[in-house]
Motif scaffolding. Structure first.
Motif, mmCIF file in Angstrom:
data_model
loop_
_atom_site.group_PDB
_atom_site.id
_atom_site.type_symbol
_atom_site.label_atom_id
_atom_site.label_comp_id
_atom_site.label_asym_id
_atom_site.label_seq_id
_atom_site.Cartn_x
_atom_site.Cartn_y
_atom_site.Cartn_z
ATOM 1 N N LEU A 1 0.646 -1.195 -0.008
ATOM 2 C CA LEU A 1 -0.070 -0.157 -0.065
ATOM 3 C C LEU A 1 0.327 1.156 -0.194
ATOM 4 N N LEU A 2 2.169 1.092 1.308
ATOM 5 C CA LEU A 2 3.030 2.476 0.503
ATOM 6 C C LEU A 2 4.275 2.637 -0.543
ATOM 7 N N ARG A 3 3.887 1.853 -1.223
ATOM 8 C CA ARG A 3 4.427 1.473 -2.636
ATOM 9 C C ARG A 3 3.420 1.966 -3.536
ATOM 10 N N THR A 4 2.574 1.361 -3.493
ATOM 11 C CA THR A 4 1.086 2.641 -4.420
ATOM 12 C C THR A 4 0.776 4.027 -4.151
ATOM 13 N N ASP A 5 1.634 4.127 -2.887
ATOM 14 C CA ASP A 5 0.868 5.197 -2.432
ATOM 15 C C ASP A 5 1.687 6.593 -3.062
ATOM 16 N N VAL A 6 3.503 6.000 -3.110
ATOM 17 C CA VAL A 6 4.834 6.588 -3.535
ATOM 18 C C VAL A 6 4.867 6.614 -4.884
ATOM 19 N N HIS A 7 4.318 6.146 -5.526
ATOM 20 C CA HIS A 7 4.586 5.868 -6.896
ATOM 21 C C HIS A 7 2.999 6.622 -7.152
ATOM 22 N N ASP A 8 2.070 6.710 -6.435
ATOM 23 C CA ASP A 8 0.904 7.766 -6.981
ATOM 24 C C ASP A 8 1.740 9.395 -7.070
ATOM 25 N N LEU A 9 2.330 9.816 -5.807
ATOM 26 C CA LEU A 9 2.719 10.387 -6.015
ATOM 27 C C LEU A 9 3.779 10.915 -6.314
ATOM 28 N N LYS A 10 4.548 10.023 -7.102
ATOM 29 C CA LYS A 10 5.466 10.578 -7.559
ATOM 30 C C LYS A 10 4.904 10.514 -9.003
ATOM 31 N N ASN A 11 3.879 10.553 -9.565
ATOM 32 C CA ASN A 11 3.142 10.233 -11.179
ATOM 33 C C ASN A 11 2.479 11.390 -11.726
ATOM 34 N N GLY A 12 1.821 11.498 -10.156
ATOM 35 C CA GLY A 12 0.490 12.282 -10.483
ATOM 36 C C GLY A 12 -0.043 13.484 -9.624
ATOM 37 N N LEU A 13 -0.884 14.778 -10.170
ATOM 38 C CA LEU A 13 -0.554 15.052 -9.576
ATOM 39 C C LEU A 13 -2.328 15.338 -8.230
ATOM 40 N N GLU A 14 -3.056 14.054 -8.633
ATOM 41 C CA GLU A 14 -4.450 13.238 -8.113
ATOM 42 C C GLU A 14 -3.644 12.946 -6.238
ATOM 43 N N ALA A 15 -3.043 12.411 -6.844
ATOM 44 C CA ALA A 15 -2.510 11.648 -4.964
ATOM 45 C C ALA A 15 -2.067 13.307 -4.691
ATOM 46 N N VAL A 16 -1.580 13.836 -4.635
ATOM 47 C CA VAL A 16 -1.491 15.394 -3.886
ATOM 48 C C VAL A 16 -1.990 15.642 -3.707
ATOM 49 N N GLU A 17 -2.571 16.007 -4.528
ATOM 50 C CA GLU A 17 -4.419 17.029 -4.208
ATOM 51 C C GLU A 17 -5.252 15.960 -3.742
ATOM 52 N N GLU A 18 -5.049 14.920 -3.462
ATOM 53 C CA GLU A 18 -6.347 14.130 -2.467
ATOM 54 C C GLU A 18 -5.521 14.308 -0.757
ATOM 55 N N HIS A 19 -3.367 14.411 -1.109
ATOM 56 C CA HIS A 19 -3.666 13.901 0.550
ATOM 57 C C HIS A 19 -3.824 15.835 1.058
#
Length: 102
Positions: free
Chosen positions: A57-75
């Protein structure tokens, strides 16, 4: 005399058999110790599986944070309370409501 030697051999065989049985059941590496170790291995395996799921789950979260703005916005929305311009903030509570008769 012949019967005495046979009796001694039988007694010796019974003593050796009892010693081997003791070693098998109650010895340091015996049957009960083996079962305890097997139970400990199963418990550790369950803990490892939980940890591996959390790591994935953490790996997926890190990948999302590195590759897209949607995850950053969600956080930012969840953790920091981000509200974009022209958005309306609505806060809903999950607390139970109590009514008093007075």
């Amino acid at each position: 005399m012949k019967y005495v030697s046979q009796l001694v051999l039988i007694v010796l065989a019974v003593v050796m058999l009892a010693g081997l049985q003791y070693q098998y059941w109650l010895g340091e590496n015996g049957h009960f110790a083996h079962n305890e170790l097997r139970d400990q291995i199963q418990e550790q395996q369950a803990l490892n599986d939980k940890q591996m799921a959390a790591n994935e789950l953490l790996r997926t979260d890190v990948h999302d944070l590195k590759n897209g703005l949607e995850a950053v916005e969600e956080h930012a929305r969840l953790d920091l309370g981000l509200i974009k311009p022209n958005e309306t903030f609505v806060q809903m509570t999950t607390a139970p409501t109590t009514h008093s008769r007075y």
